[in-house]
Design a protein around this motif. Structure first.
Motif, PDB file in Angstrom:
ATOM      1  N   THR A 221    -112.169  17.382  55.824  1.00  0.00           N
ATOM      2  CA  THR A 221    -111.982  18.824  55.664  1.00  0.00           C
ATOM      3  C   THR A 221    -112.544  19.208  54.312  1.00  0.00           C
ATOM      4  O   THR A 221    -112.908  18.350  53.494  1.00  0.00           O
ATOM      5  CB  THR A 221    -110.493  19.191  55.745  1.00  0.00           C
ATOM      6  OG1 THR A 221    -109.834  18.653  54.610  1.00  0.00           O
ATOM      7  CG2 THR A 221    -109.862  18.633  57.029  1.00  0.00           C
ATOM      8  N   ARG A 222    -112.571  20.527  54.042  1.00  0.00           N
ATOM      9  CA  ARG A 222    -113.147  20.949  52.763  1.00  0.00           C
ATOM     10  C   ARG A 222    -112.328  20.459  51.567  1.00  0.00           C
ATOM     11  O   ARG A 222    -112.843  20.365  50.467  1.00  0.00           O
ATOM     12  CB  ARG A 222    -113.256  22.473  52.723  1.00  0.00           C
ATOM     13  CG  ARG A 222    -111.945  23.191  52.947  1.00  0.00           C
ATOM     14  CD  ARG A 222    -112.146  24.690  52.905  1.00  0.00           C
ATOM     15  NE  ARG A 222    -110.897  25.377  53.147  1.00  0.00           N
ATOM     16  CZ  ARG A 222    -110.717  26.663  52.932  1.00  0.00           C
ATOM     17  NH1 ARG A 222    -111.706  27.380  52.450  1.00  0.00           N
ATOM     18  NH2 ARG A 222    -109.558  27.232  53.188  1.00  0.00           N
TER      19      ARG A 222
ATOM     20  N   ARG B 190    -109.715  15.320  41.327  1.00  0.00           N
ATOM     21  CA  ARG B 190    -108.501  15.855  41.937  1.00  0.00           C
ATOM     22  C   ARG B 190    -107.333  15.472  41.028  1.00  0.00           C
ATOM     23  O   ARG B 190    -107.228  14.341  40.581  1.00  0.00           O
ATOM     24  CB  ARG B 190    -108.331  15.263  43.336  1.00  0.00           C
ATOM     25  CG  ARG B 190    -107.165  15.804  44.143  1.00  0.00           C
ATOM     26  CD  ARG B 190    -107.067  15.014  45.443  1.00  0.00           C
ATOM     27  NE  ARG B 190    -106.031  15.542  46.317  1.00  0.00           N
ATOM     28  CZ  ARG B 190    -106.262  16.206  47.444  1.00  0.00           C
ATOM     29  NH1 ARG B 190    -107.515  16.428  47.829  1.00  0.00           N
ATOM     30  NH2 ARG B 190    -105.272  16.650  48.191  1.00  0.00           N
ATOM     31  N   THR B 191    -106.449  16.445  40.786  1.00  0.00           N
ATOM     32  CA  THR B 191    -105.291  16.154  39.944  1.00  0.00           C
ATOM     33  C   THR B 191    -104.137  17.046  40.352  1.00  0.00           C
ATOM     34  O   THR B 191    -104.300  17.972  41.145  1.00  0.00           O
ATOM     35  CB  THR B 191    -105.621  16.361  38.452  1.00  0.00           C
ATOM     36  OG1 THR B 191    -104.519  15.876  37.669  1.00  0.00           O
ATOM     37  CG2 THR B 191    -105.885  17.824  38.141  1.00  0.00           C
ATOM     38  N   THR B 192    -102.957  16.769  39.776  1.00  0.00           N
ATOM     39  CA  THR B 192    -101.774  17.559  40.103  1.00  0.00           C
ATOM     40  C   THR B 192    -101.590  18.647  39.057  1.00  0.00           C
ATOM     41  O   THR B 192    -102.136  18.597  37.944  1.00  0.00           O
ATOM     42  CB  THR B 192    -100.532  16.678  40.143  1.00  0.00           C
ATOM     43  OG1 THR B 192    -100.290  16.139  38.815  1.00  0.00           O
ATOM     44  CG2 THR B 192    -100.706  15.540  41.139  1.00  0.00           C
ATOM     45  N   ALA B 193    -100.774  19.642  39.402  1.00  0.00           N
ATOM     46  CA  ALA B 193    -100.490  20.732  38.457  1.00  0.00           C
ATOM     47  C   ALA B 193     -99.764  20.188  37.225  1.00  0.00           C
ATOM     48  O   ALA B 193    -100.014  20.628  36.087  1.00  0.00           O
ATOM     49  CB  ALA B 193     -99.656  21.803  39.157  1.00  0.00           C
TER      50      ALA B 193
ATOM     51  N   HIS C 292     -97.272  19.738  44.817  1.00  0.00           N
ATOM     52  CA  HIS C 292     -96.504  19.073  45.868  1.00  0.00           C
ATOM     53  C   HIS C 292     -97.426  18.517  46.957  1.00  0.00           C
ATOM     54  O   HIS C 292     -97.120  18.548  48.150  1.00  0.00           O
ATOM     55  CB  HIS C 292     -95.479  20.012  46.495  1.00  0.00           C
ATOM     56  CG  HIS C 292     -94.424  20.477  45.523  1.00  0.00           C
ATOM     57  ND1 HIS C 292     -93.668  19.593  44.764  1.00  0.00           N
ATOM     58  CD2 HIS C 292     -94.010  21.717  45.188  1.00  0.00           C
ATOM     59  CE1 HIS C 292     -92.818  20.280  43.996  1.00  0.00           C
ATOM     60  NE2 HIS C 292     -93.010  21.582  44.236  1.00  0.00           N
ATOM     61  N   GLY C 293     -98.564  18.015  46.502  1.00  0.00           N
ATOM     62  CA  GLY C 293     -99.484  17.359  47.424  1.00  0.00           C
ATOM     63  C   GLY C 293    -100.427  18.292  48.174  1.00  0.00           C
ATOM     64  O   GLY C 293    -101.311  17.827  48.907  1.00  0.00           O
ATOM     65  N   ARG C 294    -100.271  19.598  47.997  1.00  0.00           N
ATOM     66  CA  ARG C 294    -101.117  20.545  48.718  1.00  0.00           C
ATOM     67  C   ARG C 294    -102.124  21.202  47.782  1.00  0.00           C
ATOM     68  O   ARG C 294    -101.784  21.566  46.647  1.00  0.00           O
ATOM     69  CB  ARG C 294    -100.261  21.633  49.377  1.00  0.00           C
ATOM     70  CG  ARG C 294     -99.323  21.102  50.453  1.00  0.00           C
ATOM     71  CD  ARG C 294     -98.557  22.230  51.092  1.00  0.00           C
ATOM     72  NE  ARG C 294     -97.678  21.737  52.150  1.00  0.00           N
ATOM     73  CZ  ARG C 294     -96.891  22.519  52.882  1.00  0.00           C
ATOM     74  NH1 ARG C 294     -96.878  23.838  52.651  1.00  0.00           N
ATOM     75  NH2 ARG C 294     -96.134  21.986  53.814  1.00  0.00           N
ATOM     76  N   PRO C 295    -103.366  21.370  48.222  1.00  0.00           N
ATOM     77  CA  PRO C 295    -104.369  22.038  47.382  1.00  0.00           C
ATOM     78  C   PRO C 295    -103.911  23.449  47.024  1.00  0.00           C
ATOM     79  O   PRO C 295    -103.429  24.196  47.879  1.00  0.00           O
ATOM     80  CB  PRO C 295    -105.616  22.069  48.269  1.00  0.00           C
ATOM     81  CG  PRO C 295    -105.408  20.981  49.267  1.00  0.00           C
ATOM     82  CD  PRO C 295    -103.940  20.934  49.505  1.00  0.00           C
ATOM     83  N   ARG C 296    -104.042  23.792  45.701  1.00  0.00           N
ATOM     84  CA  ARG C 296    -103.594  25.119  45.275  1.00  0.00           C
ATOM     85  C   ARG C 296    -104.637  25.856  44.458  1.00  0.00           C
ATOM     86  O   ARG C 296    -104.860  27.046  44.650  1.00  0.00           O
ATOM     87  CB  ARG C 296    -102.310  24.986  44.466  1.00  0.00           C
ATOM     88  CG  ARG C 296    -101.664  26.315  44.136  1.00  0.00           C
ATOM     89  CD  ARG C 296    -100.297  26.126  43.504  1.00  0.00           C
ATOM     90  NE  ARG C 296     -99.596  27.397  43.391  1.00  0.00           N
ATOM     91  CZ  ARG C 296     -98.416  27.538  42.815  1.00  0.00           C
ATOM     92  NH1 ARG C 296     -97.799  26.475  42.299  1.00  0.00           N
ATOM     93  NH2 ARG C 296     -97.837  28.720  42.740  1.00  0.00           N
ATOM     94  N   LEU C 297    -105.308  25.176  43.540  1.00  0.00           N
ATOM     95  CA  LEU C 297    -106.277  25.831  42.654  1.00  0.00           C
ATOM     96  C   LEU C 297    -107.518  24.964  42.531  1.00  0.00           C
ATOM     97  O   LEU C 297    -107.488  23.765  42.812  1.00  0.00           O
ATOM     98  CB  LEU C 297    -105.687  26.040  41.249  1.00  0.00           C
ATOM     99  CG  LEU C 297    -104.423  26.902  41.113  1.00  0.00           C
ATOM    100  CD1 LEU C 297    -103.924  26.826  39.676  1.00  0.00           C
ATOM    101  CD2 LEU C 297    -104.734  28.348  41.500  1.00  0.00           C
ATOM    102  N   VAL C 298    -108.592  25.606  42.052  1.00  0.00           N
ATOM    103  CA  VAL C 298    -109.804  24.883  41.696  1.00  0.00           C
ATOM    104  C   VAL C 298    -110.184  25.314  40.289  1.00  0.00           C
ATOM    105  O   VAL C 298    -110.261  26.509  39.988  1.00  0.00           O
ATOM    106  CB  VAL C 298    -110.969  25.186  42.669  1.00  0.00           C
ATOM    107  CG1 VAL C 298    -112.258  24.537  42.166  1.00  0.00           C
ATOM    108  CG2 VAL C 298    -110.635  24.691  44.062  1.00  0.00           C
ATOM    109  N   VAL C 299    -110.380  24.339  39.406  1.00  0.00           N
ATOM    110  CA  VAL C 299    -110.828  24.612  38.042  1.00  0.00           C
ATOM    111  C   VAL C 299    -112.307  24.277  37.973  1.00  0.00           C
ATOM    112  O   VAL C 299    -112.726  23.179  38.359  1.00  0.00           O
ATOM    113  CB  VAL C 299    -110.040  23.758  37.017  1.00  0.00           C
ATOM    114  CG1 VAL C 299    -110.522  24.068  35.599  1.00  0.00           C
ATOM    115  CG2 VAL C 299    -108.546  24.027  37.147  1.00  0.00           C
TER     116      VAL C 299
END
Length: 303
Positions: A3-4, A11-14, A38-45
């Motif tokens: 998937t995308r 990849r890292t955690t908040a 919590h393991g789910r994609p949320r942001l992209v830096v």
């Protein structure tokens, strides 16, 4: 299949990015960083330069899409305005909102007299109520209907029409059938007359193509010459004429074929199977299609 968010990359955690933001912002200069919560994609830096590049691409794409819609709309309007058929658009209240040049010419009205009028208004004549009923049916069912009818604005003309749902109302296209119906009627009349003549068994009728070869014969001609269809069909008409008359008859037929003579009427001797030859009164008329000779219509009776 990836998937995308499963594609390889940083990849890292908040929580991690909040503790070591300096480190991760340096990593973002090399490529986008996906931040999860919590393991789910949320942001992209991502780097500012990369963000600016993507923003410019989106800004350029938006006007292009809008421009495509405008071009598409202009193409549609240009097509409707120049189409061969008449076209009218009625809104949900069955009022005319648009009529192309063919429809306006057919109505014989100024466009200002037509736009805004209901389909069952006096401008649409006695047949307007029938048209309005058909348009209501299309509006109610959402199904197109096709029909033949007398002209709404000119009951002496006949039209083939198709009404269909269009932009919240009903669109209708129409084209003239008058000439087609006239040709159909003339053909039926001609066929009936030919059958009436054939019923007498006296008048011979032949169809000769532009090369002078016989393509059709009736029973009277078959009886006159006494030859079978196999001997007559495909033969040259002049070859059935007695040799003394063949040259002059051939020249006369050529004049008719070329249009230098309207028709031919005269006497000629035909070869027959058992009696040698028989004299007939013969007429020939040139047949054309689009001003091009397609052959001759020939009729004859014993003299």
């Amino acid at each position: 299949m990836l998937t995308r968010f499963d594609k390889p990359g940083a990849r890292t955690t908040a929580a991690e990015i909040s503790r070591n933001f300096g480190h991760w912002q340096d990593r973002a200069m090399q490529g986008p960083i996906l931040v999860t919560h919590h393991g789910r994609p949320r942001l992209v830096v991502l780097a500012a330069e990369e963000f600016e590049r993507l923003s410019e691409g989106l800004a350029a794409a938006a006007p292009a899409a809008a421009n495509g819609e405008v071009i598409s709309e202009l193409s549609r309007d240009n097509f409707i305005a120049n189409m061969f058929e008449g076209f009218m658009f009625f809104d949900a209240d069955l009022r005319v909102r648009y009529a192309n040049s063919v429809a306006v010419a057919s109505a014989g009205l100024d466009p200002r007299e037509l736009i805004g009028k209901r389909a069952d208004s006096p401008e649409f004549g006695e047949l307007g109520a029938i048209l309005a009923a058909r348009l209501r049916r299309v509006s109610r069912t959402g199904e197109a209907v096709q029909f033949e009818s007398k002209g709404i604005f000119n009951p002496h003309r006949y039209f083939e029409s198709k009404a269909f749902p269009f932009q919240g109302g009903v669109g209708i296209t129409f084209s003239q059938l008058t000439e087609v119906l006239d040709l159909r009627r003339d053909s039926e009349v001609s066929r009936a007359r030919s059958q009436a003549v054939d019923g007498l068994g006296v008048v011979s009728q032949l169809a000769v193509n532009a090369m002078g070869f016989i393509e059709e014969i009736n029973g009277a001609f078959r009886d006159l010459v006494g030859f079978s269809d196999a001997h007559v069909l495909g033969a040259r008409l002049v070859d059935l004429v007695a040799p003394p008359h063949r040259h002059d008859f051939g020249q006369a037929m050529n004049l008719v074929m070329q249009g230098r003579s309207e028709a031919y009427a005269g006497r000629v001797d035909f070869l027959v199977r058992e009696r040698g030859h028989v004299e007939v009164k013969l007429s020939a008329v040139r047949q054309t299609h689009n001003d091009v000779c397609t052959g001759l219509a020939v009729a004859c009776v014993p003299a």
